[in-house]
Design an enzyme around this catalytic site. Structure first.
Site, PDB file in Angstrom:
ATOM      1  N   HIS A 243       0.784  -1.234   0.000  1.00 15.76           N
ATOM      2  CA  HIS A 243       0.000   0.000   0.000  1.00 15.76           C
ATOM      3  C   HIS A 243       0.818   1.288   0.000  1.00 15.76           C
ATOM      4  CE1 HIS A 243      -3.195  -2.801   1.229  1.00 15.76           C
ATOM      5  NE2 HIS A 243      -2.401  -3.205   2.204  1.00 15.76           N
TER       6      HIS A 243
HETATM    7  C1  BDR Z   1      -2.552   0.353   5.801  1.00 15.58           C
HETATM    8  O1  BDR Z   1      -2.586  -0.175   7.129  1.00 15.58           O
HETATM    9  C2  BDR Z   1      -1.311  -0.665   7.470  1.00 15.58           C
HETATM   10  O2  BDR Z   1      -1.409  -1.995   7.845  1.00 15.58           O
HETATM   11  C3  BDR Z   1      -0.419  -0.498   6.280  1.00 15.58           C
HETATM   12  O3  BDR Z   1       0.875  -0.041   6.680  1.00 15.58           O
HETATM   13  C4  BDR Z   1      -1.103   0.537   5.418  1.00 15.58           C
HETATM   14  O4  BDR Z   1      -0.711   1.857   5.740  1.00 15.58           O
HETATM   15  C5  BDR Z   1      -3.321  -0.583   4.903  1.00 15.58           C
HETATM   16  O5  BDR Z   1      -4.625  -0.725   5.386  1.00 15.58           O
END
Ligand code: BDR
Ligand code: CA
Length: 314
Positions: A243
């Protein structure tokens, strides 16, 4: 052309770590500071992870430690130890060894208000890849700050399904009040990178092999983190979303998103089953003006090209 300057606010975390490595390695990017916030893991681990990731590539970026609990709530809606109880996905430490540097004494929120209060920072974007607690606290402490942040690119929310619940993505769910404060603060340009965009351009084992072949410390670190994501992401089937680096990629590759909408966005802070849901209002007759661009799809080719450029250089 001079590199794009920005501050990264993050909760390192394996995908935040890849974002840091990309930011520190890409020739078109200049991270001027990193602020840390409790999220994926507890604040002390977030800050230690951030420092050890920077140490891996010898990057001299100042780190400011910030909020260890949400904006209003005493804890995450479900405490972290309960949420992560059976999960091998969230590692409290990332395995890059103990940090060799320390965080600055100044609190992240004080840093953000000081930095953006200075006219010399008018060009520096803010990239947020964790819960928005630090940013919301800074905007609350200094309401004029919203006008001084030229651009906010953030990972959070989901237009379709969330990941913590059907409605909510982790960063917005972890601190819904902070997300609502930030989205409605009046920052000139807000770009939201939700799960819809990040899931549309997943990375795979083939990418791990490419990074291993590049073989620099940054590329080897990314290969290790990516392989862990591929092994432990519940949704992974040969590929997994990565992400947070999409936000830094977008700073130098505005062609990353292939579908996006202008919308009036807000975050649910009350709902029993929808806490932390991102509401994306694109109705032509909506009463509120648009306050964000929401990315819906990304190009895997552009994302890969960005990462390979970063790590070949790193
Ligand atoms: C987001 O939540 C975290 O687990 C990851 O780093 C990312 O920023 C994805 O939902
Ligand atoms: Ca994150």
């Amino acid at each position: 052309m001079s590199p794009t300057r920005f501050v990264l606010d993050c909760d390192t975390g394996s995908d935040d770590a890849i974002a840091i490595l990309a930011a520190a390695s890409h020739p078109g990017l200049e991270p001027v500071a990193i602020t840390t916030v409790g999220g994926n893991v507890a604040l002390a681990d977030v800050t230690a992870n951030t420092l050890s990731v920077l140490g891996l590539v010898g990057a001299d970026v100042p780190v400011y430690s910030g909020a260890d609990r949400p904006y209003l709530r005493p804890d995450l809606p479900i405490p972290r130890d309960v949420l992560n109880k059976d999960s091998a996905f969230q590692l409290s430490r990332l395995g890059f060894g103990e940090p060799v540097s320390t965080a600055r004494a100044e609190h992240a929120v004080d840093f953000l208000t000081r930095f953006y209060g200075d006219a010399a920072s008018a060009d520096a974007a803010l990239v947020a890849t964790g819960p928005l607690t630090n940013v919301a606290l800074a905007l609350t402490a200094e309401p004029g700050l919203a006008e001084r942040i030229p651009r906010l690119v953030l990972m959070g929310g989901a237009h379709a399904n969330g990941n913590v619940t059907a409605a909510a993505e982790f960063n917005f769910w972890a601190d819904p009040e902070a997300a609502q404060v930030v989205l409605t603060a009046g920052i000139r340009e807000v770009v939201i990178v939700p799960l819809d965009a990040t899931h549309s351009a997943p990375l795979s084992e083939r990418d791990c092999e490419v990074f291993e072949r590049i073989g620099t410390p940054a590329a080897a670190g990314v290969a290790m983190l990516l392989r862990h994501r591929l092994e432990h992401d519940r949704a992974a089937a040969g590929s997994a979303p990565v992400h947070d680096p999409m936000c830094v990629a977008y700073l130098v590759r505005p062609d990353l998103f292939t579908e996006q909408v202008e919308a009036s966005v807000s975050v649910e802070t009350i709902g029993e089953r929808t806490l932390g849901e991102l509401l994306v209002d694109t109705r032509p007759w909506r009463s509120e003006p648009s306050n964000a661009t929401v990315a819906l799809r990304a190009s895997t080719a552009v994302y890969r090209d960005f990462l390979r450029t970063a790590f070949a250089a790193g």
